[in-house]
Design a protein around this motif. Structure first.
Motif, PDB file in Angstrom:
ATOM      1  N   GLU A 129       0.865  -1.182   0.000  1.00  0.00           N
ATOM      2  CA  GLU A 129       0.000   0.000   0.000  1.00  0.00           C
ATOM      3  C   GLU A 129       0.895   1.223   0.000  1.00  0.00           C
ATOM      4  N   TYR A 130       0.419   2.248  -0.687  1.00  0.00           N
ATOM      5  CA  TYR A 130       1.181   3.498  -0.708  1.00  0.00           C
ATOM      6  C   TYR A 130       0.917   4.254   0.590  1.00  0.00           C
ATOM      7  N   VAL A 131       1.981   4.745   1.192  1.00  0.00           N
ATOM      8  CA  VAL A 131       1.889   5.522   2.421  1.00  0.00           C
ATOM      9  C   VAL A 131       2.566   6.864   2.167  1.00  0.00           C
ATOM     10  N   ASP A 132       1.887   7.941   2.529  1.00  0.00           N
ATOM     11  CA  ASP A 132       2.474   9.272   2.388  1.00  0.00           C
ATOM     12  C   ASP A 132       3.638   9.431   3.346  1.00  0.00           C
ATOM     13  N   GLY A 174       7.696   8.500   2.021  1.00  0.00           N
ATOM     14  CA  GLY A 174       6.526   7.710   1.650  1.00  0.00           C
ATOM     15  C   GLY A 174       6.908   6.659   0.626  1.00  0.00           C
ATOM     16  N   ASN A 189       5.565   2.730  -1.431  1.00  0.00           N
ATOM     17  CA  ASN A 189       4.868   1.458  -1.246  1.00  0.00           C
ATOM     18  C   ASN A 189       5.496   0.696  -0.098  1.00  0.00           C
ATOM     19  N   LYS A 190       4.668   0.308   0.838  1.00  0.00           N
ATOM     20  CA  LYS A 190       5.122  -0.418   2.027  1.00  0.00           C
ATOM     21  C   LYS A 190       4.410  -1.770   2.076  1.00  0.00           C
ATOM     22  N   ALA A 192       2.080  -4.720   3.221  1.00  0.00           N
ATOM     23  CA  ALA A 192       0.802  -4.707   3.934  1.00  0.00           C
ATOM     24  C   ALA A 192       0.258  -6.130   4.033  1.00  0.00           C
ATOM     25  N   VAL A 229      -0.550  -1.988   7.459  1.00  0.00           N
ATOM     26  CA  VAL A 229       0.624  -1.605   6.687  1.00  0.00           C
ATOM     27  C   VAL A 229       1.838  -1.597   7.608  1.00  0.00           C
ATOM     28  N   LYS A 249       4.753   0.090   8.279  1.00  0.00           N
ATOM     29  CA  LYS A 249       5.284   1.395   7.880  1.00  0.00           C
ATOM     30  C   LYS A 249       6.786   1.541   8.053  1.00  0.00           C
TER      31      LYS A 249
END
Length: 194
Positions: free
Chosen positions: A94-97, A128, A130-131, A133, A161, A163
């Protein structure tokens, strides 16, 4: 467990976790209330010992006959059926800011006559992107056998996620938390038949 999720690990992990949480959280509470709980595979063993019918073998040779036998046996011997379906169990991304956070700092030094401490703050930036998940979706259903009505349904959809490098959540962890929550809620809601 749906066929698309089976890979040799998932069904083993999921089955073991279910049995562990089932026997740890539900059975002791309900046995005190004189509620008998039997796992589906134990029903097959019960049938084999009492009626000398091997349903596992019958499923291999004549699945329709085995299903018909179970459909007749269950209403005669049970009041409620619990069905737990693992619908999703995987890792993804998932993309994380990116974000910043501030930590307090202090620096001490000697100025020639005494020690001096200076307090301040330092900003840190976490990039940020993709991390990893973990995902797990579990559907819980309870059916009242005499009325064939659904008594309770819960769909537990969990995602977590990871992170940073210190987090390492897996679908197994999410599934285990889901089972703990479900069995705790269920044990508090069930009461013996009057």
């Amino acid at each position: 467990i749906p066929e698309q999720l089976k890979n040799g690990v998932v069904e083993h992990e999921a089955t073991e976790l279910f049995k562990e949480q089932f026997s740890k959280r539900l059975v002791p509470k309900l046995s005190k209330q004189n509620i008998k709980i039997v796992m589906f595979e134990d029903v097959f063993q019960e049938i084999k010992s009492s009626q000398n019918i091997d349903l596992f073998a019958l499923y291999e040779t004549d699945a329709d006959k085995a299903r018909a036998f179970i459909a007749e046996y269950i209403p005669k011997n049970f009041d409620v059926v619990f069905n737990v379906t693992l619908q999703h169990y995987s890792m993804g991304t998932e993309y994380v800011d990116g974000y910043t956070y501030t930590t307090p700092t202090s620096q001490s030094y000697y100025d020639g006559t005494k020690f001096v401490t200076v307090s301040g703050t330092q900003q840190h930036y976490v990039s940020g992107g993709n991390k990893p998940a973990a995902y797990a979706i579990v559907k819980y259903e309870i059916t009242d056998i005499p009325t064939t009505k659904n008594v309770w349904t819960r769909i537990d959809d969990r995602a977590r996620v990871n992170k940073d490098i210190f987090e390492n959540s897996k679908p197994k962890d999410l599934y285990q938390r889901s089972l703990k929550s479900y069995f705790s809620d269920l044990a508090s809601k069930l009461t013996p038949k009057k």
